[in-house]
Design a protein around this motif. Structure first.
Motif, PDB file in Angstrom:
ATOM      1  N   THR A 151      48.102  83.739   7.784  1.00 36.05           N
ATOM      2  CA  THR A 151      48.345  84.578   8.951  1.00 36.05           C
ATOM      3  C   THR A 151      48.206  83.766  10.227  1.00 36.05           C
ATOM      4  N   ASN A 152      48.824  84.261  11.268  1.00 35.73           N
ATOM      5  CA  ASN A 152      48.617  83.679  12.598  1.00 35.73           C
ATOM      6  C   ASN A 152      47.978  84.730  13.514  1.00 35.73           C
ATOM      7  N   THR A 153      47.356  85.738  12.898  1.00 32.91           N
ATOM      8  CA  THR A 153      46.692  86.808  13.649  1.00 32.91           C
ATOM      9  C   THR A 153      45.204  86.818  13.311  1.00 32.91           C
ATOM     10  N   SER A 154      44.485  87.746  13.919  1.00 31.66           N
ATOM     11  CA  SER A 154      43.060  87.871  13.615  1.00 31.66           C
ATOM     12  C   SER A 154      42.777  89.015  12.640  1.00 31.66           C
TER      13      SER A 154
END
Length: 126
Positions: free
Chosen positions: A79-82
């Motif tokens: 992922t590139n999110t939190s």
């Protein structure tokens, strides 16, 4: 080793695919839930590399389907999110084995695939 990459960003999927193929792995890419489910319903896979946030469909639905259809397949979520940064992804997906950032170097990702996709040694007396 058979690997399924489920990633909406074709450029990123292509980088991972080429790297894993250079290591001798059989790699197939799917861009979303429908493609991934179609592949999993027909073919076996050892490891699934899957973006947690797909443009089409749900990564958790794909992981759930994989746990039913191919219970031995391991899922490496990227992922590139939190989202799920607290590690709770492992509570939501029983076949999750790793959770890494999309920017993880391909060498590191390949090492994880080799580790989690390796056949466990046979035990017991014959």
């Amino acid at each position: 080793m058979k690997v399924l990459i489920v990633e909406s960003q074709n450029d990123l999927a292509h980088i991972w695919k080429r790297h894993l193929e250079r290591l001798g792995m059989q790699v197939v890419s799917a861009c979303g839930q429908a493609d991934a489910i179609r592949h999993l319903s027909k073919y076996g896979t050892d490891v699934i590399i899957m973006d947690l946030v797909l443009e089409e469909g749900s990564a958790l639905a794909v992981a759930d389907y994989a746990s039913y259809r191919q219970p031995d397949a391991k899922v490496i979520f990227v992922t590139n999110t939190s989202f799920f940064s607290d590690g709770s992804i492992f509570s939501h997906s029983t076949n999750a084995c790793a959770f890494v950032q999309s920017a993880t170097p391909p060498d590191d990702l390949a090492a994880m695939v080799e580790h989690y996709g390796a056949t466990p040694p046979q035990s017991g007396a014959a």
